[in-house]
Design a protein around this motif. Structure first.
Motif, short mmCIF file in Angstrom:
data_model
loop_
_atom_site.label_atom_id
_atom_site.label_comp_id
_atom_site.label_asym_id
_atom_site.label_seq_id
_atom_site.Cartn_x
_atom_site.Cartn_y
_atom_site.Cartn_z
N SER A 205 0.85 -1.19 0.00
CA SER A 205 0.00 0.00 0.00
C SER A 205 0.88 1.24 0.00
O SER A 205 2.09 1.17 0.21
CB SER A 205 -0.87 0.02 1.26
OG SER A 205 -1.61 -1.15 1.37
N ASP B 91 -3.09 4.54 2.32
CA ASP B 91 -4.33 4.49 1.54
C ASP B 91 -5.15 3.24 1.88
O ASP B 91 -6.23 3.05 1.35
CB ASP B 91 -4.02 4.57 0.05
CG ASP B 91 -3.15 3.41 -0.45
OD1 ASP B 91 -2.59 2.66 0.38
OD2 ASP B 91 -3.02 3.26 -1.68
N ALA B 92 -4.66 2.39 2.77
CA ALA B 92 -5.36 1.16 3.16
C ALA B 92 -5.74 1.24 4.64
O ALA B 92 -4.89 1.57 5.47
CB ALA B 92 -4.48 -0.06 2.90
N ARG C 22 1.69 -7.74 3.72
CA ARG C 22 1.44 -6.84 4.86
C ARG C 22 2.54 -6.99 5.90
O ARG C 22 3.00 -6.02 6.48
CB ARG C 22 0.08 -7.13 5.50
CG ARG C 22 -1.09 -6.77 4.64
CD ARG C 22 -1.47 -5.31 4.79
NE ARG C 22 -2.70 -5.05 4.10
CZ ARG C 22 -2.81 -4.38 2.96
NH1 ARG C 22 -1.74 -3.90 2.39
NH2 ARG C 22 -3.97 -4.21 2.39
#
Length: 135
Positions: A52, A72-73, A117
Motif C-alpha cells: 500500500s 491508503d489502506a 502486509r
C-alpha cells in the motif's frame, strides 16, 4: 519497554479472542488516528517495501521521537497507529532498542497478516528505526 499506549493495545488484544475482532480493532485504531497533512505525503516520506501507499514523517521534540503517518489502506493505517503507540514519546536514543518484532508478536499480527502486509510492517519499523538513528 513498551509505552503505556502500546500496553493498552496489547491488553485489548488479550480480551479479543477472535482474529476478526482484532482485525476490526486494528482498523478502528487507524480510523481514530489523526490524518496526515497531504502536503507531507511526498516521495521523501514514502515507505518503500509496502504493498500500500505508506508515508511516515518524524518529529523530534525535547529529545523524544514522534511521527505522523498515513496509508491508503485502512488496515495499514491501523498498523501505523499501533506503531505510533509503540514509539511515540520514546527518547530518540531508545527507539532502536525497542524489540518491535517481540512487542508486535504479543499481538499475534504476523500470524494473520498476508506476507505482503508483514513485509510492509517490517519496512515501516525499519524506516522508523532509521529515522530515529539519523535524528
Amino acid at each position: 519497554m513498551a509505552t503505556p499506549a502500546f500496553e493498552e493495545i496489547a491488553e485489548t488484544f488479550e480480551f479479543l479472542d477472535d482474529w476478526e475482532d482484532r482485525y476490526r480493532h486494528v482498523i478502528e485504531l487507524g480510523k481514530e488516528m489523526a490524518a496526515m497533512d497531504p502536503a507531507l505525503q511526498v516521495p521523501a516520506t514514502k515507505v518503500e517495501g509496502c504493498a500500500s501507499q505508506v508515508w511516515i514523517m518524524p518529529t523530534i521534540s525535547g529529545g523524544r521521537f514522534d511521527f505522523q503517518g498515513d496509508s491508503d489502506a485502512l488496515i495499514v493505517r491501523g498498523l501505523i497507529a499501533i506503531l505510533h503507540a509503540l514509539y511515540s514519546g520514546v527518547p530518540v536514543a531508545e527507539v532502536t532498542a525497542i524489540d518491535a518484532p517481540a512487542e508486535l508478536g504479543r499481538l499475534g499480527l504476523e500470524e494473520h497478516l498476508s506476507a505482503q502486509r508483514s513485509n510492509g510492517l517490517r519496512a515501516m519499523v525499519e524506516r522508523i528505526r532509521l529515522l530515529a538513528a539519523a535524528a
